[in-house]
Design an enzyme around this catalytic site. Sequence first.
Site, PDB file in Angstrom:
ATOM      1  N   ASN A   1      20.406  63.407   7.315  1.00  0.00           N
ATOM      2  CA  ASN A   1      19.311  63.660   6.380  1.00  0.00           C
ATOM      3  C   ASN A   1      19.155  62.553   5.341  1.00  0.00           C
ATOM      4  O   ASN A   1      18.086  62.386   4.760  1.00  0.00           O
ATOM      5  CB  ASN A   1      19.556  64.990   5.663  1.00  0.00           C
ATOM      6  CG  ASN A   1      18.601  65.227   4.516  1.00  0.00           C
ATOM      7  OD1 ASN A   1      17.428  65.557   4.713  1.00  0.00           O
ATOM      8  ND2 ASN A   1      19.090  65.055   3.295  1.00  0.00           N
TER       9      ASN A   1
ATOM     10  N   TYR B   1       8.674  52.409   5.446  1.00  0.00           N
ATOM     11  CA  TYR B   1       9.251  53.749   5.574  1.00  0.00           C
ATOM     12  C   TYR B   1       8.819  54.386   6.894  1.00  0.00           C
ATOM     13  O   TYR B   1       9.642  54.905   7.650  1.00  0.00           O
ATOM     14  CB  TYR B   1       8.838  54.619   4.394  1.00  0.00           C
ATOM     15  CG  TYR B   1       9.278  56.064   4.523  1.00  0.00           C
ATOM     16  CD1 TYR B   1      10.610  56.413   4.380  1.00  0.00           C
ATOM     17  CD2 TYR B   1       8.344  57.070   4.784  1.00  0.00           C
ATOM     18  CE1 TYR B   1      11.014  57.733   4.497  1.00  0.00           C
ATOM     19  CE2 TYR B   1       8.745  58.392   4.900  1.00  0.00           C
ATOM     20  CZ  TYR B   1      10.075  58.725   4.765  1.00  0.00           C
ATOM     21  OH  TYR B   1      10.468  60.041   4.887  1.00  0.00           O
ATOM     22  N   GLY B   2       7.518  54.348   7.166  1.00  0.00           N
ATOM     23  CA  GLY B   2       7.027  54.895   8.423  1.00  0.00           C
ATOM     24  C   GLY B   2       7.598  54.159   9.627  1.00  0.00           C
ATOM     25  O   GLY B   2       7.950  54.768  10.643  1.00  0.00           O
ATOM     26  N   ALA B   3       7.723  52.842   9.514  1.00  0.00           N
ATOM     27  CA  ALA B   3       8.298  52.056  10.609  1.00  0.00           C
ATOM     28  C   ALA B   3       9.743  52.457  10.860  1.00  0.00           C
ATOM     29  O   ALA B   3      10.191  52.553  12.014  1.00  0.00           O
ATOM     30  CB  ALA B   3       8.214  50.569  10.278  1.00  0.00           C
ATOM     31  N   ALA B   4      10.500  52.695   9.779  1.00  0.00           N
ATOM     32  CA  ALA B   4      11.899  53.098   9.929  1.00  0.00           C
ATOM     33  C   ALA B   4      12.013  54.461  10.609  1.00  0.00           C
ATOM     34  O   ALA B   4      12.867  54.659  11.483  1.00  0.00           O
ATOM     35  CB  ALA B   4      12.575  53.125   8.563  1.00  0.00           C
ATOM     36  N   LYS B   5      11.164  55.400  10.227  1.00  0.00           N
ATOM     37  CA  LYS B   5      11.222  56.725  10.833  1.00  0.00           C
ATOM     38  C   LYS B   5      10.749  56.686  12.288  1.00  0.00           C
ATOM     39  O   LYS B   5      11.268  57.432  13.139  1.00  0.00           O
ATOM     40  CB  LYS B   5      10.377  57.708  10.027  1.00  0.00           C
ATOM     41  CG  LYS B   5      10.937  58.022   8.639  1.00  0.00           C
ATOM     42  CD  LYS B   5      12.316  58.643   8.708  1.00  0.00           C
ATOM     43  CE  LYS B   5      12.756  59.158   7.340  1.00  0.00           C
ATOM     44  NZ  LYS B   5      14.129  59.739   7.366  1.00  0.00           N
TER      45      LYS B   5
END
Length: 239
Positions: free
Chosen positions: A78, A143-147
């Site tokens: 998490n 952030y979106g790329a990491a997720k």
Amino acid sequence: MARTILVTGGGTGIGRAIALHFAAAGESVTVTGRRPGPLAELAAETGVRTTVCDHTDPAALTRLLDALPERIDVLVNNAGGNIAFDADGKTDLVSYARDFRANLDANLVSAALTTRALEDRLADGGAVVHIGSIAAEQGAGSYGAAKAGLATWNIDLAQRLGRRGVTANVVAPGYIADTEFFRDKLSGERREQLVAATATGRAGAPADIAGTVAFLASPAARHITGQVLHVNGGARATR
């Protein structure tokens, strides 16, 4: 017999809700986080075991092993968050690289390192659940790329762990209220937009994610692996 559960980044918000859900079910829960304060409060209120750990740091993870049981039945990755909310606003290339890498480290590398460090301790028939994000589908910079990278990396992980009956899945929340995610920077107008985008007409709650994680770690989900389960109230539909 109670299972052993590790929840990373569980001092507040979604992680805390997940830890409380498992603890209420009688499981043996350990929670990590970077900030001693919230961990101490959680331990005092609930009795769960807590320990400070930065999951982006291999040395810290190596030390963590000494504080954990020899067997982990459920690992919940998490720890993370959008580092962009903490950025100093600089836009030069060096700063851009720093901030981009910080989000990759916090949200992708941390999960990969933690899982690798604990892989030999994962019990056969256990479960790994990562917390992803709707941002992986809708876009939100690094952030979106990491997720998105987390979801793709999990496919390989599921193949490898599946030989031992260990499942690996991603829970991707939409807008979840009552967390520190937005650092108190979410305007009332933006919140209304996020709620209006749902089919259910409400913001998500940490308990919504906790219940989904618990399901994926349960006997009922032993044939679900390599998947991304979206929990966003219909804000983004999939098929």
